[in-house]
Scaffold this motif. Structure first.
Motif, PDB file in Angstrom:
ATOM      1  N   PRO A  26     -48.473 -28.569  -1.961  1.00  0.00           N
ATOM      2  CA  PRO A  26     -49.046 -29.364  -0.867  1.00  0.00           C
ATOM      3  C   PRO A  26     -50.548 -29.504  -0.983  1.00  0.00           C
ATOM      4  N   HIS A  27     -51.050 -30.484  -0.261  1.00  0.00           N
ATOM      5  CA  HIS A  27     -52.489 -30.736  -0.244  1.00  0.00           C
ATOM      6  C   HIS A  27     -53.234 -29.498   0.236  1.00  0.00           C
TER       7      HIS A  27
ATOM      8  N   ASP B 181     -47.348 -34.893   8.284  1.00  0.00           N
ATOM      9  CA  ASP B 181     -46.637 -35.121   7.024  1.00  0.00           C
ATOM     10  C   ASP B 181     -47.272 -34.374   5.850  1.00  0.00           C
ATOM     11  N   LEU B 182     -48.465 -33.790   6.025  1.00  0.00           N
ATOM     12  CA  LEU B 182     -49.012 -32.920   4.986  1.00  0.00           C
ATOM     13  C   LEU B 182     -48.255 -31.598   4.912  1.00  0.00           C
ATOM     14  N   ILE B 183     -47.475 -31.297   5.954  1.00  0.00           N
ATOM     15  CA  ILE B 183     -46.788 -30.012   6.044  1.00  0.00           C
ATOM     16  C   ILE B 183     -45.272 -30.166   5.962  1.00  0.00           C
TER      17      ILE B 183
ATOM     18  N   VAL C 296     -44.411 -25.040  -2.367  1.00  0.00           N
ATOM     19  CA  VAL C 296     -43.475 -24.938  -1.250  1.00  0.00           C
ATOM     20  C   VAL C 296     -42.199 -25.682  -1.598  1.00  0.00           C
ATOM     21  N   LYS C 297     -41.055 -25.063  -1.300  1.00  0.00           N
ATOM     22  CA  LYS C 297     -39.777 -25.762  -1.298  1.00  0.00           C
ATOM     23  C   LYS C 297     -39.304 -25.807   0.147  1.00  0.00           C
TER      24      LYS C 297
ATOM     25  N   VAL D 151     -42.294 -20.437   0.838  1.00  0.00           N
ATOM     26  CA  VAL D 151     -43.709 -20.539   0.465  1.00  0.00           C
ATOM     27  C   VAL D 151     -44.022 -19.536  -0.648  1.00  0.00           C
ATOM     28  N   ASN D 152     -44.581 -20.037  -1.744  1.00  0.00           N
ATOM     29  CA  ASN D 152     -44.952 -19.206  -2.884  1.00  0.00           C
ATOM     30  C   ASN D 152     -46.480 -19.219  -3.030  1.00  0.00           C
TER      31      ASN D 152
END
Length: 349
Positions: free
Chosen positions: A89-90, A123-125, A18-19, A11-12
């Protein structure tokens, strides 16, 4: 069925990106060669492979990864998939009702990040099977964050490691996980810890991750953990996740029932009836929502109905019948009867 879910998040907060790498172990109940996995299209699918199968016709459109296996997967076997993805991400504008990532900074300018989803789904995460019946039997969550930040999540902390500019936290749950209750929480947290001695013979950790600078308020709220657990174990039954922890984390959104790491964002406001209603409500969901999970979104009343009723019951437990009736009346005057609680048809998110 979903046997295992192993998730890695890098997490950046600076770029709000996010990767990730997620490995899903699926139990295949019938012979099939076509599969779907849910993953929000804010992410780019960078790589996907299976341990014992060749994957073909992979596509990622409209929030769904579709793929085939070159040979059908036989009933009773497992299919282990590894999915690499990255993106921004959203961003949740009103978590958890409008879900996703919450990107904030503390007064001292440090990153403060949380995830929360309810209606939109897991699925947003992370790549998941976005339906409440799919609860992983074992969940590993590895979160890499900029050095100096803490990452709190579900289950038990099994490892922490550090590099030159990063810290990594490895959490594991070996109990079934409500999939929308899996969450990342990142910030300059300090920690309060104690042991709760259950009337049922279980001793388990109480943990509160709070923002640095809030120690006095956090210590006062932490004392409420014991009385609220006493109530639930007396009235409902044993705390379901005594093998892991009762955890709470201070979040930049109001709250959410994240299994063993409930989100708390009420800013330590004094409760109208002598207790913190948000803390008590989210704790209710460990029984109603995380232990007992609906099999279709049409039956969310099982989570929220019982969870909401626990507040007047607790008012009665603390102060007697007058408080119970006052709280029940307060709920009743908010009822609008605009929609049926149960529609009697399958509900998608």
């Amino acid at each position: 069925e979903l046997a295992k879910s192993h998730m890695f998040f890098d997490v950046n907060p600076e770029t709000r990106s996010v990767k990730g790498t997620t490995t899903l172990t699926l139990k295949v109940k019938q012979r099939q060669s076509s599969f779907v996995i849910d993953l929000d299209n804010n992410y780019q699918l960078t790589k996907m492979q299976a341990e014992t199968a060749e994957l073909t016709d992979i596509s990622h459109k409209n929030g769904i990864i579709r793929f085939n296996t070159a040979e059908p997967v036989v009933a009773g076997s497992t299919l282990t998939l590894t999915i690499d993805y990255e993106g921004q991400p959203h961003t949740a504008l009103n978590a958890p009702w409008e879900g996703g990532y919450v990107w904030e900074t503390t007064e001292s300018g440090k990153a403060w990040v949380a995830t929360a989803v309810l209606g939109e789904g897991c699925d947003l995460i992370w790549p998941c099977l976005d339906h409440p019946i799919f609860e992983p039997e074992q969940t590993d969550i590895i979160i890499r964050v900029p050095k100096g930040l803490v990452a709190a999540s579900n289950g038990v902390l099994v490892d922490k490691s550090e590099g030159d500019d990063w810290s990594e936290y490895h959490w594991r749950s070996q109990q079934r996980q409500n999939n929308y209750g899996i969450a990342l929480n990142i910030g300059p947290f300090e920690k309060l810890e104690a042991t709760y001695k259950s009337r049922y013979g279980h001793n388990f950790p109480l943990v509160f991750y709070y923002l640095e600078g809030n120690k006095e308020q956090a210590e006062k709220l932490f004392q409420a953990f014991y009385r609220q657990l006493d109530f639930y174990e007396d009235v409902i039954g044993p705390y379901p996740f005594y093998a892991e922890k009762m955890g709470v984390v201070e979040t930049p959104h109001k709250g959410m029932e994240h299994q063993t790491i409930n989100a708390y964002g009420e800013n330590y406001k004094p409760g109208r009836y002598g207790f913190d209603g948000l803390l008590q409500h989210e704790l209710a969901h460990e029984w109603f929502g995380n232990q007992i999970t609906n099999t279709d979104w049409d039956h969310m009343w099982l989570h929220e109905g019982f969870g909401t009723y626990m507040q007047p019951l607790y008012g009665q437990y603390l102060h007697g019948d007058a408080t119970y009736h006052a709280m029940m009346y307060g709920s009743r005057i908010g009822i609008r009867n605009e929609y049926p609680i149960v529609s009697n048809k399958p509900m998608s998110e």
